[in-house]
Design a protein around this motif. Sequence first.
Motif, PDB file in Angstrom:
ATOM      1  N   TYR A 173      14.099  36.070  33.031  1.00  0.00           N
ATOM      2  CA  TYR A 173      14.718  36.865  34.089  1.00  0.00           C
ATOM      3  C   TYR A 173      13.866  36.845  35.359  1.00  0.00           C
ATOM      4  O   TYR A 173      14.392  36.742  36.470  1.00  0.00           O
ATOM      5  CB  TYR A 173      14.939  38.306  33.630  1.00  0.00           C
ATOM      6  N   ARG A 174      12.546  36.928  35.195  1.00  0.00           N
ATOM      7  CA  ARG A 174      11.664  36.972  36.355  1.00  0.00           C
ATOM      8  C   ARG A 174      11.655  35.649  37.114  1.00  0.00           C
ATOM      9  O   ARG A 174      11.705  35.632  38.347  1.00  0.00           O
ATOM     10  CB  ARG A 174      10.243  37.314  35.916  1.00  0.00           C
ATOM     11  N   LYS A 175      11.614  34.535  36.396  1.00  0.00           N
ATOM     12  CA  LYS A 175      11.489  33.218  37.046  1.00  0.00           C
ATOM     13  C   LYS A 175      12.827  32.666  37.527  1.00  0.00           C
ATOM     14  O   LYS A 175      12.900  32.072  38.592  1.00  0.00           O
ATOM     15  CB  LYS A 175      10.859  32.210  36.087  1.00  0.00           C
ATOM     16  N   ALA A 176      13.898  32.818  36.698  1.00  0.00           N
ATOM     17  CA  ALA A 176      15.162  32.156  37.024  1.00  0.00           C
ATOM     18  C   ALA A 176      16.328  33.125  37.175  1.00  0.00           C
ATOM     19  O   ALA A 176      17.430  32.685  37.499  1.00  0.00           O
ATOM     20  CB  ALA A 176      15.490  31.121  35.949  1.00  0.00           C
ATOM     21  N   GLY A 177      16.112  34.398  36.915  1.00  0.00           N
ATOM     22  CA  GLY A 177      17.212  35.351  37.006  1.00  0.00           C
ATOM     23  C   GLY A 177      18.229  35.193  35.892  1.00  0.00           C
ATOM     24  O   GLY A 177      19.370  35.621  36.011  1.00  0.00           O
ATOM     25  N   VAL A 178      17.805  34.580  34.775  1.00  0.00           N
ATOM     26  CA  VAL A 178      18.691  34.314  33.642  1.00  0.00           C
ATOM     27  C   VAL A 178      18.519  35.415  32.597  1.00  0.00           C
ATOM     28  O   VAL A 178      17.396  35.790  32.251  1.00  0.00           O
ATOM     29  CB  VAL A 178      18.369  32.936  33.008  1.00  0.00           C
ATOM     30  N   THR A 179      19.622  35.920  32.110  1.00  0.00           N
ATOM     31  CA  THR A 179      19.583  36.915  31.048  1.00  0.00           C
ATOM     32  C   THR A 179      19.666  36.208  29.703  1.00  0.00           C
ATOM     33  O   THR A 179      20.608  35.469  29.446  1.00  0.00           O
ATOM     34  CB  THR A 179      20.756  37.900  31.181  1.00  0.00           C
ATOM     35  N   VAL A 180      18.668  36.422  28.874  1.00  0.00           N
ATOM     36  CA  VAL A 180      18.638  35.843  27.529  1.00  0.00           C
ATOM     37  C   VAL A 180      19.109  36.916  26.561  1.00  0.00           C
ATOM     38  O   VAL A 180      18.609  38.037  26.569  1.00  0.00           O
ATOM     39  CB  VAL A 180      17.218  35.365  27.166  1.00  0.00           C
ATOM     40  N   ARG A 181      20.038  36.570  25.721  1.00  0.00           N
ATOM     41  CA  ARG A 181      20.612  37.531  24.774  1.00  0.00           C
ATOM     42  C   ARG A 181      20.237  37.148  23.341  1.00  0.00           C
ATOM     43  O   ARG A 181      19.634  36.116  23.084  1.00  0.00           O
ATOM     44  CB  ARG A 181      22.122  37.576  24.928  1.00  0.00           C
ATOM     45  N   TYR A 182      20.652  38.019  22.421  1.00  0.00           N
ATOM     46  CA  TYR A 182      20.358  37.817  20.999  1.00  0.00           C
ATOM     47  C   TYR A 182      20.888  36.477  20.499  1.00  0.00           C
ATOM     48  O   TYR A 182      20.195  35.754  19.784  1.00  0.00           O
ATOM     49  CB  TYR A 182      20.963  38.961  20.170  1.00  0.00           C
ATOM     50  N   GLY A 183      22.117  36.107  20.868  1.00  0.00           N
ATOM     51  CA  GLY A 183      22.714  34.862  20.397  1.00  0.00           C
ATOM     52  C   GLY A 183      21.912  33.642  20.806  1.00  0.00           C
ATOM     53  O   GLY A 183      21.763  32.689  20.033  1.00  0.00           O
ATOM     54  N   ASP A 184      21.372  33.664  22.035  1.00  0.00           N
ATOM     55  CA  ASP A 184      20.554  32.549  22.516  1.00  0.00           C
ATOM     56  C   ASP A 184      19.267  32.430  21.700  1.00  0.00           C
ATOM     57  O   ASP A 184      18.876  31.337  21.277  1.00  0.00           O
ATOM     58  CB  ASP A 184      20.204  32.739  23.993  1.00  0.00           C
ATOM     59  N   GLN A 185      18.615  33.563  21.480  1.00  0.00           N
ATOM     60  CA  GLN A 185      17.351  33.537  20.741  1.00  0.00           C
ATOM     61  C   GLN A 185      17.565  33.229  19.264  1.00  0.00           C
ATOM     62  O   GLN A 185      16.749  32.551  18.644  1.00  0.00           O
ATOM     63  CB  GLN A 185      16.616  34.860  20.922  1.00  0.00           C
ATOM     64  N   SER A 186      18.668  33.696  18.713  1.00  0.00           N
ATOM     65  CA  SER A 186      18.970  33.398  17.317  1.00  0.00           C
ATOM     66  C   SER A 186      19.234  31.905  17.120  1.00  0.00           C
ATOM     67  O   SER A 186      18.843  31.327  16.102  1.00  0.00           O
ATOM     68  CB  SER A 186      20.172  34.216  16.860  1.00  0.00           C
ATOM     69  N   ALA A 187      19.874  31.279  18.097  1.00  0.00           N
ATOM     70  CA  ALA A 187      20.125  29.834  18.012  1.00  0.00           C
ATOM     71  C   ALA A 187      18.826  29.044  18.094  1.00  0.00           C
ATOM     72  O   ALA A 187      18.673  28.008  17.426  1.00  0.00           O
ATOM     73  CB  ALA A 187      21.080  29.407  19.120  1.00  0.00           C
ATOM     74  N   GLU A 188      17.872  29.512  18.888  1.00  0.00           N
ATOM     75  CA  GLU A 188      16.577  28.836  19.006  1.00  0.00           C
ATOM     76  C   GLU A 188      15.729  29.006  17.751  1.00  0.00           C
ATOM     77  O   GLU A 188      14.817  28.212  17.499  1.00  0.00           O
ATOM     78  CB  GLU A 188      15.815  29.380  20.207  1.00  0.00           C
ATOM     79  N   LEU A 189      16.014  30.040  16.981  1.00  0.00           N
ATOM     80  CA  LEU A 189      15.235  30.333  15.782  1.00  0.00           C
ATOM     81  C   LEU A 189      15.269  29.181  14.789  1.00  0.00           C
ATOM     82  O   LEU A 189      14.276  28.901  14.113  1.00  0.00           O
ATOM     83  CB  LEU A 189      15.757  31.620  15.142  1.00  0.00           C
ATOM     84  N   LYS A 190      16.381  28.485  14.713  1.00  0.00           N
ATOM     85  CA  LYS A 190      16.506  27.343  13.802  1.00  0.00           C
ATOM     86  C   LYS A 190      15.476  26.268  14.135  1.00  0.00           C
ATOM     87  O   LYS A 190      14.830  25.709  13.246  1.00  0.00           O
ATOM     88  CB  LYS A 190      17.922  26.782  13.892  1.00  0.00           C
ATOM     89  N   HIS A 191      15.287  26.002  15.413  1.00  0.00           N
ATOM     90  CA  HIS A 191      14.325  24.979  15.834  1.00  0.00           C
ATOM     91  C   HIS A 191      12.884  25.454  15.646  1.00  0.00           C
ATOM     92  O   HIS A 191      12.011  24.661  15.282  1.00  0.00           O
ATOM     93  CB  HIS A 191      14.574  24.600  17.294  1.00  0.00           C
ATOM     94  N   ILE A 192      12.649  26.719  15.873  1.00  0.00           N
ATOM     95  CA  ILE A 192      11.310  27.274  15.667  1.00  0.00           C
ATOM     96  C   ILE A 192      10.905  27.154  14.206  1.00  0.00           C
ATOM     97  O   ILE A 192       9.787  26.773  13.878  1.00  0.00           O
ATOM     98  CB  ILE A 192      11.259  28.750  16.130  1.00  0.00           C
ATOM     99  N   ARG A 193      11.835  27.470  13.313  1.00  0.00           N
ATOM    100  CA  ARG A 193      11.558  27.382  11.873  1.00  0.00           C
ATOM    101  C   ARG A 193      11.337  25.936  11.435  1.00  0.00           C
ATOM    102  O   ARG A 193      10.500  25.663  10.580  1.00  0.00           O
ATOM    103  CB  ARG A 193      12.705  28.008  11.083  1.00  0.00           C
ATOM    104  N   ALA A 194      12.079  24.997  12.011  1.00  0.00           N
ATOM    105  CA  ALA A 194      11.926  23.584  11.648  1.00  0.00           C
ATOM    106  C   ALA A 194      10.570  23.039  12.104  1.00  0.00           C
ATOM    107  O   ALA A 194       9.958  22.220  11.412  1.00  0.00           O
ATOM    108  CB  ALA A 194      13.052  22.754  12.255  1.00  0.00           C
ATOM    109  N   ASP A 195      10.084  23.516  13.252  1.00  0.00           N
ATOM    110  CA  ASP A 195       8.795  23.052  13.775  1.00  0.00           C
ATOM    111  C   ASP A 195       7.605  23.680  13.063  1.00  0.00           C
ATOM    112  O   ASP A 195       6.499  23.143  13.120  1.00  0.00           O
ATOM    113  CB  ASP A 195       8.692  23.354  15.274  1.00  0.00           C
TER     114      ASP A 195
END
Length: 154
Positions: free
Chosen positions: A41-63
């Motif tokens: 939000y501070r850098k790009a004015g983008v709101t990150v929501r639960y769905g976005d972070q939950s989708a990234e969780l799959k890649h975090i777990r794989a790495d």
Amino acid sequence: MRRSFTFLLRPTSKQAVALAQCVEDHRQMYNAALEHRRTAYRKAGVTVRYGDQSAELKHIRADDPDGHGRWSFSSQQATLRRLDKTFAAFFSRVKASRAPGFPRFKGRGWFDTVQWPKDGDGCRWDSQPEHPSARFVRLQGIGHVRVHQHRPVR
């Protein structure tokens, strides 16, 4: 109506270390998700929501299969939902013109709960054949932990 019960766990010393590591990993994930939302939000004015972070969780777990990958996916999603509820409460306080209290990072002593939302998804009520009277809960990444069950669970 949803019901929740709190039972006392009786872990072995090895399981206690694993439980502490589980809580620590979930705390770090909570803080990282909070930092991600703040920075986006501070850098790009983008709101990150639960769905976005939950989708990234799959890649975090794989790495990181030996770190975050060993814990239950649904318990990690519950931690992200906890952060989302914190932001929802913050924005409702802002809307009501009360003292907002922006979500804070959690220190070691301020994050002591991990949720497993559903039986069978990372946790399972179980009894051991060698201990017919004792109750156990099987937690993913930790093993069968003895539980002091003071009331029946449906």
